[in-house]
Write an enzyme that holds these catalytic residues in place. Sequence first.
Site, mmCIF file in Angstrom:
data_model
loop_
_atom_site.group_PDB
_atom_site.id
_atom_site.type_symbol
_atom_site.label_atom_id
_atom_site.label_comp_id
_atom_site.label_asym_id
_atom_site.label_seq_id
_atom_site.Cartn_x
_atom_site.Cartn_y
_atom_site.Cartn_z
ATOM 1 N N THR A 1 -136.138 -50.300 9.854
ATOM 2 C CA THR A 1 -134.944 -49.498 10.155
ATOM 3 C C THR A 1 -134.077 -49.418 8.893
ATOM 4 O OG1 THR A 1 -133.653 -51.381 10.985
ATOM 5 C CG2 THR A 1 -135.022 -50.216 12.582
ATOM 6 N N LYS A 42 -133.424 -54.224 3.506
ATOM 7 C CA LYS A 42 -132.728 -55.113 2.578
ATOM 8 C C LYS A 42 -131.539 -55.834 3.196
ATOM 9 C CE LYS A 42 -133.580 -51.426 0.501
ATOM 10 N NZ LYS A 42 -133.571 -50.153 -0.178
ATOM 11 N N GLU A 81 -141.753 -58.228 0.980
ATOM 12 C CA GLU A 81 -142.045 -57.808 -0.402
ATOM 13 C C GLU A 81 -141.351 -56.490 -0.761
ATOM 14 O OE1 GLU A 81 -143.933 -59.373 -2.978
ATOM 15 O OE2 GLU A 81 -142.811 -57.781 -3.966
ATOM 16 N N GLY A 107 -137.907 -38.719 -1.036
ATOM 17 C CA GLY A 107 -137.945 -39.946 -0.225
ATOM 18 C C GLY A 107 -137.582 -41.199 -1.005
ATOM 19 N N GLU A 149 -131.637 -43.799 -0.318
ATOM 20 C CA GLU A 149 -131.304 -44.423 0.961
ATOM 21 C C GLU A 149 -130.822 -43.342 1.935
ATOM 22 O OE1 GLU A 149 -131.586 -48.027 1.599
ATOM 23 O OE2 GLU A 149 -132.842 -47.378 -0.041
ATOM 24 N N ASP A 160 -127.443 -50.663 -3.360
ATOM 25 C CA ASP A 160 -128.857 -50.981 -3.177
ATOM 26 C C ASP A 160 -129.318 -51.984 -4.240
ATOM 27 O OD1 ASP A 160 -131.637 -50.167 -2.030
ATOM 28 O OD2 ASP A 160 -131.848 -49.936 -4.192
ATOM 29 N N LYS A 212 -130.579 -56.008 -3.848
ATOM 30 C CA LYS A 212 -131.821 -56.530 -4.430
ATOM 31 C C LYS A 212 -131.560 -57.730 -5.345
ATOM 32 C CE LYS A 212 -134.156 -52.121 -3.916
ATOM 33 N NZ LYS A 212 -134.196 -50.762 -4.429
ATOM 34 N N GLY A 260 -140.280 -44.878 -2.719
ATOM 35 C CA GLY A 260 -141.257 -43.855 -2.324
ATOM 36 C C GLY A 260 -141.903 -44.204 -0.992
HETATM 37 N N1 HSE Z 1 -133.248 -46.164 -2.389
HETATM 38 C C1 HSE Z 1 -134.054 -47.188 -2.955
HETATM 39 C C2 HSE Z 1 -134.286 -46.877 -4.417
HETATM 40 C C3 HSE Z 1 -135.337 -47.278 -2.193
HETATM 41 O O1 HSE Z 1 -134.012 -45.750 -4.837
HETATM 42 O O2 HSE Z 1 -134.715 -47.750 -5.154
HETATM 43 C C4 HSE Z 1 -136.166 -48.498 -2.499
HETATM 44 O O3 HSE Z 1 -135.522 -49.685 -2.126
#
Ligand code: HSE
Length: 344
Positions: free
Chosen positions: A98, A127, A151, A208, A211, A222, A226, A323
Amino acid sequence: MSFRIAIIGLGTVGQGFVELLREKRTYLKNKYTLEYEVVAISDPVKGSVYHDEGLDLLEILSLVKKDGNINGYSSGNKGWDSLKTIKETGADIIAEITPTNLDTGDPGTTFIRTALQEGKHVITTNKGPIALHYRELNKLATENNKILKFEGTVLSGTPALNLSLSTLAGADITEIRGIVNGTTNYIFTKMDEGRNYAEVLKEAQRLGYAETKPDADVEGWDALAKIVILSNVVMGADIKVSDVERKGITNITQSDIQQAKRENKRYKLIARACKKNGKVNARVSPEKVEESDILFHISGVNNAIVFKTDALDCVTISGPGAGRIETGFSLLNDLISIHQTTIK
Ligand code: HSE
């Protein structure tokens, strides 16, 4: 034994995962003795279907393409919500896919928590739950003797977490520095070629990469999620989202990019985490990097992380950062890993 998989979330990544499960069924059986059925898919927008004997994945993919939802599936139980799907379909692996929510982690965190409590393995690319609740969820998995794999939360299917946790086991990682967002790197690369920000952002959405709300990419959220995951999972820290200094890319203009070019530099959104005296400090911000820096050469949707270690000095991993298929692949990889762990 054949795994029974339930998929929660049929967005871009969910569809990529379904496509790989369909395409690689024979290959995975022959190469890894891995067998599976997708018994249920549940998505609040695309619809929900459960069939105890397994869904026809080609029919699912055709329906999404044709109708934008799976409501017209030819058999099975329809309309089950995600919690009912997790609890009542007899699935042994839940693929939680989701959209990320960095404020509360929900609904993903509730889905993952429920799945582990119900005695199911979990694979996820979400995430929010891992950035906000890693310790709790990891403990829950251990207590229930189940596996939680994620991962794809960092660098999509490029195995940055597996590299740092398994392959580099024994090396103390003291610094992490990298490009960990595909969308912003794609935008910077295309702006460097003279293209317009808004147009390129739209392209990243269409491909794609972005986000659900692309603010998460361009404002640096984002990348922040990470670097929190990397700090807590790889470096053993316990930092929160609010501990990380964050600056996005929205203030960087075409003229800044061209000026950097004249200096033989490139703008990159850099995420870093440094461990000093057992304490980890992390931040995210756009930086001008020089040609001699390996990150200068990472272009488009590609990402890279440089791990600074005690034994090997710097080890770099680079590959796609976002992707549909690339992130879907991380779930496939997590599935194989669960199979290989549980088969023993
Ligand atoms: N929106 C994120 C990016 C997708 O562009 O890196 C992958 O986590």
